[in-house]
Design a protein around this motif. Structure first.
Motif, short mmCIF file in Angstrom:
data_model
loop_
_atom_site.label_atom_id
_atom_site.label_comp_id
_atom_site.label_asym_id
_atom_site.label_seq_id
_atom_site.Cartn_x
_atom_site.Cartn_y
_atom_site.Cartn_z
N TYR A 66 33.99 38.49 37.31
CA TYR A 66 34.17 39.83 37.50
C TYR A 66 34.39 40.66 36.49
CZ TYR A 66 39.02 38.97 37.16
OH TYR A 66 40.42 38.88 36.84
N TRP A 67 34.86 41.77 36.58
CA TRP A 67 35.23 42.73 35.54
C TRP A 67 36.66 42.57 35.16
CZ3 TRP A 67 32.26 46.98 33.23
CH2 TRP A 67 33.10 48.09 32.34
N GLN A 68 36.99 42.23 34.11
CA GLN A 68 38.45 42.36 33.71
C GLN A 68 38.86 43.60 32.90
OE1 GLN A 68 37.11 38.99 32.37
NE2 GLN A 68 36.64 38.92 34.41
N THR B 220 40.39 47.77 33.39
CA THR B 220 39.77 49.27 34.23
C THR B 220 38.45 49.34 34.16
OG1 THR B 220 42.36 49.73 33.90
CG2 THR B 220 40.74 51.56 34.88
N ARG C 30 36.74 47.41 29.07
CA ARG C 30 35.77 46.35 29.46
C ARG C 30 36.32 45.18 28.59
NH1 ARG C 30 29.03 46.02 30.03
NH2 ARG C 30 29.18 44.62 31.75
N GLY D 155 31.72 37.31 43.25
CA GLY D 155 31.14 37.64 41.73
C GLY D 155 29.99 37.41 41.27
N CYS E 50 32.73 44.15 39.60
CA CYS E 50 33.66 44.36 40.44
C CYS E 50 35.06 44.17 39.89
CB CYS E 50 33.53 43.64 41.71
SG CYS E 50 32.29 44.12 42.77
N ASN E 51 36.10 45.00 40.16
CA ASN E 51 37.46 44.63 39.73
C ASN E 51 38.35 45.49 40.77
OD1 ASN E 51 37.79 47.38 38.93
ND2 ASN E 51 38.83 46.52 37.16
N THR E 52 39.77 45.45 40.61
CA THR E 52 40.70 45.79 41.61
C THR E 52 40.80 47.31 41.46
OG1 THR E 52 42.47 45.64 39.80
CG2 THR E 52 42.20 43.71 41.51
N THR F 183 36.56 45.32 45.30
CA THR F 183 36.98 43.99 45.44
C THR F 183 35.92 43.61 46.27
OG1 THR F 183 38.13 44.44 47.32
CG2 THR F 183 39.36 44.36 45.01
#
Length: 386
Positions: A264-266, A268, A273, A300, A349-351, A355
């Protein structure tokens, strides 16, 4: 984050297809006069049936190569209720509501997403040409843009949607709906062999999931392989791995003991990125632990097409036993555009954005847009020849 973007980009700048994959009988969305854009849940005419015989739990034979047996059973599908206003860290959406009991019969499922190597074998044997490799026609956008004659010829080019690493950071804002589209672009020449454009390649990614495929492409592959796409209910049941109430396919904690459980994307999205899990884009299949059914990447990596039409109110009328999805699609924001469901989230996807890697999370996808974070896997049920 992928559902209306193509149209925005097509009209505003570069010629696009629009988002998602194709229905089995038609390559593009249906005519605006079609009654598919009604507001009644497609399954409204289906009465809630008795549970019937016990679900099929025992495999009738050995698993086909690369597949695992998912024993049938019942589970709670969806999400019980929306969180209070302003308290929604999981990005739960109204189309996940209400939670409802579902019974599915057992089936075999691909243990991984279909890889580039597997898709290449299909193309080599059949000569199949994917949607993203076909130059669109003006007629494909009837009912989507006000005047199809105004579409410049130079905008009618084959391609797919990709992340735009050079998006306008100076004017970037999250103050309006669908702000994520600012970080997307339509890339001419992007297709399954060239994930991010004509200068990219899959030569060193044969064990990565195939991407830039739409629903039509997935159905063609499945038919060739003697399989089919899973229903949305089958997909969520399998993702849960036999555990009632789990948020993710591995449990309720996103990073147990600090371990990355999916791609997934770590950071923001899209301004920061990072690469803490080792993969900026797709990862080779089996890079992360499987769930308790032995399925990899149910969360993911790439979104996965399922067979169901998307209807925002389907869960209100879904039958209990082996639901097949609504008979008609409806996304109120784009009622004329044919959409199917995709599941599982992706490397984008990230928070702060989505999600989609939650078991209950749903996404709606336009049937005529290829994107570089969407793939699929297949199933075989007990009634199919193996």
């Amino acid at each position: 984050m992928k559902k209306s973007l193509p149209l925005i980009i097509f009209v505003g700048c570069i010629g696009l297809f629009i988002l998602a994959a194709v229905g089995p009988a038609s390559l593009f969305r249906r005519d605006a006069s079609d009654d598919s854009a009604t507001d009644a849940p497609a399954a409204a005419a289906v009465e809630q049936e008795d549970d019937g015989p016990p679900p099929i739990t025992e495999a009738p034979g050995p698993a086909p190569k690369g597949m695992v047996w998912i024993p049938g059973g019942s589970f709670t599908m969806g999400t019980e209720e929306l969180p209070p206003t302003g308290e929604n860290p999981d990005k739960i959406k109204a189309d996940e509501i209400p939670a409802h009991e579902v019974i599915v019969d057992g089936f075999w499922m691909d243990e991984t997403e279909v890889t580039n190597a597997e898709f290449a074998k299909f193309v080599d044997e059949t000569g199949y040409v994917t949607f993203a490799e076909i130059k669109p026609k003006r007629e494909d956008f009837i009912g989507v843009v006000p005047d199809i004659s105004a579409i410049p010829e130079e905008n009618l080019v084959a391609g797919a949607l990709i992340f735009n690493k050079d998006f306008d950071r100076e004017n970037f804002t999250t103050e309006y709906t669908n702000w994520e589209y600012q970080a997307w672009k339509y890339q001419p020449g992007a297709d399954w062999r060239h994930p991010t454009g004509p200068d990219s390649s899959i030569d060193d990614k044969m064990d990565h999931p195939v991407v830039n495929v739409v629903y039509r492409d997935c159905v063609a592959y499945a038919n060739w392989a003697g399989k089919r796409l899973p229903t949305e209910a089958e997909w969520e049941y399998a993702s849960r791995g036999g555990h009632e109430g789990w948020k993710y396919s591995w449990g309720n904690e996103f990073q147990p003991n600090g371990q990355f459980m999916c791609n997934y994307w770590q950071g923001t999205f899209p301004t920061d990125r990072q690469n803490l899990d080792g993969f900026l884009d797709t990862a080779p299949v089996k890079s992360f632990p499987p769930n308790d059914y032995g399925l990899f990447d149910m969360a993911g990596n790439v979104w996965e097409w399922v067979n169901d039409y998307y209807h925002h109110r389907y869960y209100l009328e879904s039958p209990k036993r082996n639901p097949q999805g609504p008979e008609k699609w409806l996304d109120p924001g784009e009622p004329l555009i044919e959409k199917r469901v995709t599941r599982g989230g992706s490397f984008l996807c990230n928070t702060n954005n989505c999600t989609g890697y939650r078991n209950a999370a749903r996404m709606r996808s336009d049937v005529s847009s290829a994107s570089y974070h969407t793939g699929f896997r297949c199933v075989i049920d007990t009634k199919m020849d193996r």
